[in-house]
Design an enzyme around this catalytic site. Structure first.
Site, mmCIF file in Angstrom:
data_model
loop_
_atom_site.group_PDB
_atom_site.id
_atom_site.type_symbol
_atom_site.label_atom_id
_atom_site.label_comp_id
_atom_site.label_asym_id
_atom_site.label_seq_id
_atom_site.Cartn_x
_atom_site.Cartn_y
_atom_site.Cartn_z
ATOM 1 C CG ASP A 53 51.126 -34.608 28.890
ATOM 2 O OD1 ASP A 53 50.288 -34.737 27.980
ATOM 3 O OD2 ASP A 53 52.351 -34.521 28.675
ATOM 4 C CB SER A 54 45.628 -33.706 27.328
ATOM 5 O OG SER A 54 45.013 -34.913 27.729
ATOM 6 C CG ASP A 84 50.991 -38.776 28.993
ATOM 7 O OD1 ASP A 84 51.666 -39.582 28.343
ATOM 8 O OD2 ASP A 84 50.195 -37.981 28.458
ATOM 9 C CE LYS A 128 50.803 -40.521 25.907
ATOM 10 N NZ LYS A 128 51.683 -39.342 25.562
ATOM 11 C CD GLU A 186 55.140 -35.634 24.710
ATOM 12 O OE1 GLU A 186 53.952 -35.349 24.970
ATOM 13 O OE2 GLU A 186 56.001 -34.774 24.409
ATOM 14 C CD GLU A 234 49.535 -35.295 19.440
ATOM 15 O OE1 GLU A 234 48.847 -34.263 19.575
ATOM 16 O OE2 GLU A 234 50.102 -35.868 20.388
#
Length: 259
Positions: A44-45, A83, A113, A115, A182
């Site tokens: 998502d970056s 993501d 992925k 979080e 991270e």
């Protein structure tokens, strides 16, 4: 050789480091795949790198699928993970299942992925895995929680470190095939890596993880907001900028084309 989830597990046992990077379009995905990157993440970056957003939060399902489809067209060998965007999975395991299933069906990715960890997110991971959707976990600094935790290093106190370890164990028990760690202390990453049977992939978490990942734009020198843990392998912003300026100059001076 096409990379599989099973190989990632074997590489952990063999102490063979896993190489991971991010991609957001066909061009960079092709470069990464040909270079031998093991795992390519459509992170998502891309919200900031490709779309100019201030954070990852505005990224939509449609946008991430659009970019993941382009990446998939280039990837021949690497394991491709995508993501789940902010608020596409936090509401309920059922919401996560629908959106994760959509990503796999519409992009051809190998997994998703998400979080967060224990206990709520572990339930979601378990639901996805039971449906046959491979899940890469993500703990420590979680960018989708930027307004809550900022971009500071996480897990620095004993209590915070123990919580992250518990979350990692919970994600493993739920069926996650690997976990991104991270921006946590290296010693904490070392402890988590030693206790897990699944691989850890670090980003700003020291050298003790089973693999490493960075945002590709950061290591190539495209980003103006590089995290402190990034090593600059090239300064392509400067190189490309100079090439473009030279092109502009030659056109204006009548030097290009030559005839």
């Amino acid at each position: 050789m096409v990379v599989t989830i099973q190989q990632l597990m074997q590489w952990k046992q063999q102490n063979r480091p896993i190489v991971a990077l991010t991609a957001w379009d066909f061009l960079f995905a092709e470069l990464l795949d040909k270079a031998g990157v093991d795992l390519i993440l459509v992170g998502d970056s891309l919200a900031m790198v490709a779309l100019g957003m201030e954070t990852t939060l505005p990224l939509t399902m449609d946008a991430v699928i659009h970019h993941a489809q382009a990446v998939k067209r280039a990837v021949k060998k690497a394991l491709l993970v995508v993501d789940l965007p902010f608020m596409s999975y936090q509401e309920s395991p059922q919401q996560a299942l629908q959106n994760a299933g959509r990503i796999l069906k519409e992009t051809g990715a190998n997994g998703v992925k998400l979080e967060g960890g224990y206990p709520v997110m572990a339930e979601t991971v378990e639901r996805l895995v039971l449906a046959g959707i491979p899940v890469l976990g993500h703990l420590g600094l979680t960018p989708q929680s930027v307004h809550q935790v900022g971009y500071r290093q996480q897990g620095k106190t004993k209590e915070a470190g123990e919580r992250i370890l518990r979350e990692a164990l919970a994600l493993q028990a739920a069926g996650a095939f690997a976990i991104v760690l991270e921006h946590i202390p290296a010693e904490l990453a070392k402890e988590i890596t030693a206790q897990l049977v699944i691989p850890t992939i670090g980003i700003g978490a020291g050298s003790f993880c089973d693999g490493q990942i960075l945002v590709t734009a950061d290591l190539l020198g495209f980003s103006n907001r590089q995290p402190p843990f990034v090593k600059l392998y090239a300064n392509l912003q400067e190189t490309i900028g100079q090439a473009l300026q030279e092109y502009c100059r030659e056109v204006r001076e009548g030097k290009f084309p030559e005839s």
